[in-house]
Design an enzyme around this catalytic site. Structure first.
Site, PDB file in Angstrom:
ATOM      1  N   TYR A 142      10.891  -8.837   4.117  1.00 28.07           N
ATOM      2  CA  TYR A 142      12.053  -9.294   3.352  1.00 28.07           C
ATOM      3  C   TYR A 142      13.235  -9.614   4.260  1.00 28.07           C
ATOM      4  O   TYR A 142      14.151 -10.342   3.882  1.00 28.07           O
ATOM      5  CB  TYR A 142      12.489  -8.251   2.312  1.00 28.07           C
ATOM      6  CG  TYR A 142      11.475  -8.010   1.200  1.00 28.07           C
ATOM      7  CD1 TYR A 142      10.330  -8.797   1.074  1.00 28.07           C
ATOM      8  CD2 TYR A 142      11.663  -6.998   0.272  1.00 28.07           C
ATOM      9  CE1 TYR A 142       9.407  -8.564   0.071  1.00 28.07           C
ATOM     10  CE2 TYR A 142      10.745  -6.767  -0.742  1.00 28.07           C
ATOM     11  CZ  TYR A 142       9.615  -7.550  -0.830  1.00 28.07           C
ATOM     12  OH  TYR A 142       8.702  -7.310  -1.835  1.00 28.07           O
ATOM     13  N   LYS A 191      -1.697  -1.507   6.117  1.00 23.54           N
ATOM     14  CA  LYS A 191      -2.834  -2.439   6.069  1.00 23.54           C
ATOM     15  C   LYS A 191      -3.296  -2.618   7.522  1.00 23.54           C
ATOM     16  O   LYS A 191      -3.285  -3.725   8.072  1.00 23.54           O
ATOM     17  CB  LYS A 191      -2.339  -3.759   5.435  1.00 23.54           C
ATOM     18  CG  LYS A 191      -3.407  -4.772   5.150  1.00 23.54           C
ATOM     19  CD  LYS A 191      -4.284  -4.424   3.972  1.00 23.54           C
ATOM     20  CE  LYS A 191      -5.398  -5.436   3.802  1.00 23.54           C
ATOM     21  NZ  LYS A 191      -6.505  -4.960   2.978  1.00 23.54           N
ATOM     22  N   ASP A 223      -4.314  -1.676  -0.405  1.00 25.11           N
ATOM     23  CA  ASP A 223      -5.113  -2.140  -1.555  1.00 25.11           C
ATOM     24  C   ASP A 223      -5.808  -0.951  -2.225  1.00 25.11           C
ATOM     25  O   ASP A 223      -5.850  -0.847  -3.456  1.00 25.11           O
ATOM     26  CB  ASP A 223      -6.107  -3.241  -1.157  1.00 25.11           C
ATOM     27  CG  ASP A 223      -6.700  -3.064   0.233  1.00 25.11           C
ATOM     28  OD1 ASP A 223      -6.302  -2.114   0.927  1.00 25.11           O
ATOM     29  OD2 ASP A 223      -7.568  -3.870   0.622  1.00 25.11           O
ATOM     30  N   ASP A 251       6.612  -0.271  -8.439  1.00 26.75           N
ATOM     31  CA  ASP A 251       6.605  -0.823  -9.800  1.00 26.75           C
ATOM     32  C   ASP A 251       5.339  -0.389 -10.539  1.00 26.75           C
ATOM     33  O   ASP A 251       5.373  -0.042 -11.717  1.00 26.75           O
ATOM     34  CB  ASP A 251       6.671  -2.363  -9.761  1.00 26.75           C
ATOM     35  CG  ASP A 251       8.104  -2.864  -9.877  1.00 26.75           C
ATOM     36  OD1 ASP A 251       9.024  -2.098  -9.521  1.00 26.75           O
ATOM     37  OD2 ASP A 251       8.316  -4.013 -10.310  1.00 26.75           O
TER      38      ASP A 251
END
Ligand code: NAD
Length: 365
Positions: A142, A191, A223, A251
């Site tokens: 970001y 990851k 994942d 979320d």
């Protein structure tokens, strides 16, 4: 105690939920002999409309000068067409970076009264959901370079994901320290089977683990973590992860606890001045209707009292009042049971009524 709080109502339901949090703060302040003063700050769409900038410098200065910041939410359809660097969410990213709050803590805890609102099977919920996601907040993709350009006759877009050792180490320490205060289990999520930044992340977590022998450190690919959060959330105590993975996983975690409207968050850096906000957005679909759930914002205000102002008793008092109104069956629309018979046993309330009821039920222990 006197505290000055920078208040950012923002857009959509932001002003409605912030009003309720101020009601509760004022009432608690009166009960415990504190004075809270408020400095209103424009950020997001409202600041674009008024000042042509999602977070003008003087607004950021007001936040940095305050004892802490309470934010509603920003954004909305109206501002989706403005250029990327002018979007309401850019104001939020600049606020986090300007305040230097690099650690975002989001509890995922199910209120027993709302267990039936979880979309998960009862047998999974009954095992308990109570964990915290510690998300790195001012680094990663970001905050990397973003560009869109033409190459070989087609558009190409690039977003850079980078982390330095020191950025990973400081958030890693928050993860370990948080685990120390809880059940001493830390799961580092990355990851590392694909990304270099994740391999660096993992190696630093392993290095830090030797300083925290009481904490059991495990590693999980993002994942798999997304899957495990719905399959068996009871396995988690503290999750520490980078910015984008934390954004998505938190979320997901909020949803399994019933409603996004119930979850608070705190963001802290090197000082006691923190940023407190519910994890949801500006919910334009329900804005102005007095039906939003203000509890996530009110719990964020309670977190502010606990973590930035050292007012644990006052924070407990707010949390108890929320539990009492849930026990009495009061529900905003988002947390009404789906089952018709269960819903009949509840009283549907609006946003302002919810704030009033919490104030009425504040009691010192
Ligand atoms: P959202 O969180 O605003 O809404 C998702 C769904 O949850 C909607 O159906 C909404 O009605 C419901 N909801 C959210 N908060 C609720 C509450 N307190 N009570 C009852 N229901 C609630 O997410 P979105 O629709 O993807 O985004 C809307 C806008 O908010 C976008 O502009 C987005 O960029 C922005 N946004 C801002 C923040 C922030 O300010 N921190 C975070 C996320 C999204």
């Amino acid at each position: 105690m006197n505290k000055n709080i920078a208040i950012i109502p923002g857009d959509g339901i932001g002003p409605e939920i912030i009003n309720e949090a101020i009601k509760v703060l004022d009432a608690v302040g009166k009960m415990y002999g504190h004075t809270f003063t408020y400095t209103e700050v424009d950020m997001g769409g409202i600041a674009i409309d008024k000042w042509g900038d999602p977070l003008p410098q003087e607004m950021l200065d007001k936040c940095v000068a305050s004892d802490s910041v309470l934010l509603g939410a920003v954004g909305g359809e109206k501002w989706n067409i403005v250029p990327g660097h002018m979007r309401p969410e850019k104001g939020l990213l600049r606020l986090r970076a300007g305040m230097g709050v690099y650690s975002n803590n989001r509890p995922a805890k199910i209120w027993p009264q709302l267990a039936s609102a979880s979309p998960l099977r009862k047998s999974i919920v009954d095992k308990g959901i109570d964990f915290i996601i510690v998300r790195e907040l001012i680094g990663g993709i970001y905050f990397g370079e973003h560009k869109t350009f033409e190459e070989n006759g087609e558009q190409k877009a690039v977003d850079v994901l980078q982390y330095t050792e020191s950025e990973i180490e400081r958030i890693g320490r928050i993860g370990f320290e948080t685990a120390l205060k809880r059940n001493k289990k830390l799961c580092s999520v990355e990851k590392s089977n694909v990304l270099d930044s994740s391999r660096l992340w993992k190696s630093i977590m392993i290095k830090l683990a030797s300083e925290y022998p009481e904490v059991t450190l495990t590693h999980m690919l993002v994942d798999n973590c997304a899957m495990q959060i719905v399959k068996d959330p009871s396995q988690f105590d503290v999750i520490v992860t980078e910015n984008m993975f934390g954004d998505i996983l938190s979320d997901e975690a909020s949803m399994i606890t019933g409603s996004i409207g119930m979850i608070p968050s705190s963001s802290l850096g090197g000082t006691s001045c923190g940023l407190y906000e519910p994890i949801h957005g500006s919910a334009p679909d329900i804005a102005g209707k007095n039906i939003a759930n203000p509890i996530g914002t009110i719990l964020s205000a309670a977190m502010m009292l606990r973590f930035s102002f050292d007012m644990a008793e006052e924070a407990d008092c707010i949390e108890r009042a929320i539990s009492v109104i849930l026990d009495k069956g009061y529900r905003t629309a988002d947390i009404l049971p789906a089952d018709e018979n269960e819903a009949l046993a509840c009283t549907k309330i609006g946003c302002s009524q919810c704030g009033d009821l919490i104030v009425e039920n504040l009691r010192k222990e």
